[in-house]
Enzyme design. Structure first.
Site, PDB file in Angstrom:
ATOM      1  N   SER A 121      -2.344   3.977  -3.735  1.00 16.90           N
ATOM      2  CA  SER A 121      -2.162   2.865  -4.340  1.00 16.90           C
ATOM      3  C   SER A 121      -1.276   2.867  -5.525  1.00 16.90           C
ATOM      4  CB  SER A 121      -3.391   1.979  -4.852  1.00 16.90           C
ATOM      5  OG  SER A 121      -3.924   2.406  -5.935  1.00 16.90           O
ATOM      6  N   TYR A 125       0.952  -1.231   0.141  1.00 17.67           N
ATOM      7  CA  TYR A 125       0.131   0.071  -0.121  1.00 17.67           C
ATOM      8  C   TYR A 125       0.824   1.411   0.191  1.00 17.67           C
ATOM      9  CZ  TYR A 125       0.843   0.938   4.931  1.00 17.67           C
ATOM     10  OH  TYR A 125       1.452   1.369   6.039  1.00 17.67           O
ATOM     11  N   CYS A 126       0.191   2.337  -0.039  1.00 16.84           N
ATOM     12  CA  CYS A 126       1.062   3.633  -0.274  1.00 16.84           C
ATOM     13  C   CYS A 126       0.004   4.687   0.270  1.00 16.84           C
ATOM     14  CB  CYS A 126       1.746   3.976  -1.580  1.00 16.84           C
ATOM     15  SG  CYS A 126       0.419   3.871  -2.849  1.00 16.84           S
ATOM     16  N   GLY A 127      -0.142   5.889  -0.325  1.00 12.44           N
ATOM     17  CA  GLY A 127      -1.071   6.808  -0.054  1.00 12.44           C
ATOM     18  C   GLY A 127      -2.312   6.659  -0.865  1.00 12.44           C
ATOM     19  N   TRP A 161      -3.642   4.184   2.152  1.00  9.12           N
ATOM     20  CA  TRP A 161      -3.652   4.945   3.454  1.00  9.12           C
ATOM     21  C   TRP A 161      -4.745   6.005   3.244  1.00  9.12           C
ATOM     22  CZ3 TRP A 161      -1.809   3.958   7.824  1.00  9.12           C
ATOM     23  CH2 TRP A 161      -1.932   4.818   8.944  1.00  9.12           C
TER      24      TRP A 161
END
Length: 582
Positions: free
Chosen positions: A539, A535-537, A565
């Site tokens: 995707s 995951y990240c901010g 996120w």
């Protein structure tokens, strides 16, 4: 976006427990015949108890309809979108349906006639099914042949819209007409249970996916396509012919017949025909949309399983040699279209990765539904059989890996990313400013759910030790030092592997050598047997880690948390960790 449009908690019931003990086929309900002719309608159109409902496109109704007819839509007879676990066209709650019926002037003693404007036979039978479930089937008939039959009999149309007096109706739900997924799982192998798949043969056989998670049909189902119940004039075939169709599918007089289709519309044509013949019949309302998404629900795919996706890297040299191949579609995903105007790979189509982002229920930058992703790729000239080549520039390698992920998500199997991106290509390879010439083709998408993790998946895994999370954002964002989000930090236990550790320092569109990539993940203790969610901010950053892990390093169990996120941090009941972490 998880459920856009299209596209639409299922209120399931059981077939009657005593159905096997009845010892005879169910008789048609006393009262209204299943169909009426145009002549019958002309003789009875002045009946004050008659309610005439037009099914079709609104423009069609406005252009001319049978005198006295009111316009009815799916919104009048279906649960609101987003209220039924993502399923489309589900039965409404009684209060919702009651309000709709009463505005049409329907009461319990009304004589209801349904008709289609042009050729919407199955939407009309869907209205009939809904009325039947709620106790109004004995009041309701379908005008055989619809409005075309009315016109061909020499009758006039009108543009006048009636203003009916409100009705008063009491609804009694007949759950025996609605089949449950759990009931089907338990009864599939019973000799007296016969499933009828009313989709066209290409979906039944698994040749086409129809944006469903799995190809094929429910185990044991026989195929009677919905459009075979009527003739070339959309009139229902005679009972003897219809009965032969069911008998050819193995249906006996005392069987429990369950019809289904994609989302519960086409299946109602089979339901209506079976009811007309006196069979005990129910509609599986969740239909293949629900069934194909249930991991424990057996499916048969006569066409065989599709090839596993292949996502690879190609060199700029390869792209220059092959960009003119009719089976290769090059997509320029750079954000600024003026960069494309100034120069691009010959025959490349411009499709900025931001075109794949939409708001959904307040959340920004969500992906659209499978069928809409397919429509966007179709407009870009992508065919199911094409090899798709993606490139961008600078940090927008993330756009290329994100688009590659979305192609995999809709079942595309041959995808490549230009290693080094536009920077390396434009340095010494042929460019063009002309646009490519092509005709968009329908894209038959597969809803590949194996590649993504939902918020529920993440909730179920956090703190259990069964799944390893990788956070692809910069270290200061991972630690919670950058105050961007409603809550800052990372998923508890997540490993920090910033996406830029995977690319060359002087060209973020060029990945490091394979040995170096392996070392990045090995240094954090990752093994090929691990179950991993990246995951990240939003995707986008995580899509490059998904690509590297799954397609370059061949880790088999990798999923992308699409909400990332942006979604996780907005749920205040979920734990957040700050600081160095892992």
């Amino acid at each position: 976006m998880r459920s856009f449009f299209l596209i639409f908690s299922l209120l399931f019931g059981l077939l009657p427990a005593d159905s096997q003990a009845q010892g005879c086929a169910e008789s048609p309900p006393a009262g209204a015949p299943f169909t009426v002719s145009a002549d019958w309608l002309k003789r009875n159109i002045g009946d004050p108890k008659l309610v005439l409902l037009h099914v079709g496109q609104k423009a069609e109704y406005d252009a001319g309809h049978i005198p006295g007819a009111l316009y009815i839509t799916n919104a009048d007879i279906a649960a609101p979108s987003g209220t039924t676990n993502g399923l489309s066209l589900e039965l409404p709650a009684p209060d919702q349906l009651r309000a709709s019926l009463e505005k049409f002037g329907i009461s319990n003693d009304s004589r209801i006639i349904l008709y289609f404007g042009k050729d919407w036979v199955s939407p009309t039978t869907r209205v009939y099914f809904t009325f039947d479930v709620y106790g109004l089937g004995a009041n309701t008939s379908i005008l055989d042949g619809g409005m075309p039959a009315w016109v061909s009999a020499g009758n006039e149309l009108t543009k006048d819209v009636p203003n009916p007096k409100a009705g008063s109706v009491r609804l009694v739900r007949e759950d025996r007409f609605v089949a449950k997924a759990d009931w089907l799982k338990s009864n599939l192998k019973k000799e007296n249970v016969k499933l009828i798949d009313a989709r066209t043969a290409n979906y039944y056989s698994g040749t086409s996916a129809g944006n469903m998670p799995r190809l094929g049909h429910i185990a044991g189902a026989k195929n009677i396509p919905f459009d075979t119940f009527t003739d070339e004039k959309n009139r229902f075939k005679d009972d003897a012919t219809l009965r032969k169709m069911f008998e050819a599918a193995g249906v006996k007089p005392y069987d429990d017949v369950v019809a289904y289709c994609h989302i519960g519309q086409q299946g109602t044509a089979a339901y209506f025909a079976a009811r007309k013949l006196g069979y005990k019949v129910a509609l599986y309302d969740g239909s293949y949309q629900e069934w194909s998404g249930l991991s424990d629900a057996p499916v048969v795919n006569p066409a065989g399983d599709p090839a596993p996706p292949a996502v690879s890297l190609v060199t700029p040299e390869w792209v220059e040699r092959n960009s003119g191949d009719p089976n290769v579609r090059v997509i320029d995903v750079r954000q600024n279209v003026y960069d494309y105007f100034a120069g691009h790979v010959p025959n490349a189509v411009h499709l900025a990765d931001s075109a794949m982002r939409f708001p959904f229920e307040g959340y920004p930058t969500q992906y659209p539904e499978t069928f809409m992703i397919g429509q966007l790729f179709s407009r870009a000239g992508v065919r199911k059989s094409d090899r798709v080549i993606l490139y961008s520039d600078g940090d927008n390698v993330l756009g290329a890996t994100m688009i590659a992920y979305l192609l995999e998500r809709i079942g595309h199997t041959n995808i490549s990313i230009v290693d080094g991106g536009w920077r390396d290509y434009q340095a010494s390879h042929k460019q063009a400013q002309e646009y490519p010439q092509y005709k968009p083709a329908f894209y038959d998408g597969l809803d590949n759910r194996n590649v993504r993790a939902t918020l529920d998946d993440v909730k179920a895994a956090v703190g259990k030790g069964t799944v390893k999370f990788i956070d692809a954002r910069p270290p200061n964002v991972y630690r919670g030092e950058v105050k961007t989000w409603v809550r800052n930090g990372h998923i508890p236990g997540a490993y920090s592997i910033p996406w830029k550790t995977l690319v060359e320092e002087n060209n973020s569109h060029k990945l490091k050598p394979l040995a170096d990539l392996k070392a990045v993940f090995a240094s954090k203790g990752f093994k090929e047997t691990d179950d991993i969610i990246v995951y990240c901010g939003t995707s986008r950053e995580a899509s490059i880690e998904y690509f590297v892990l799954k397609h370059l390093l061949r880790f088999p169990k990798v999923r992308l948390f699409e909400g990332s996120w942006a979604e996780y941090s907005n749920h205040r009941d979920l734990a957040v960790e700050t600081g160095a972490g892992r």
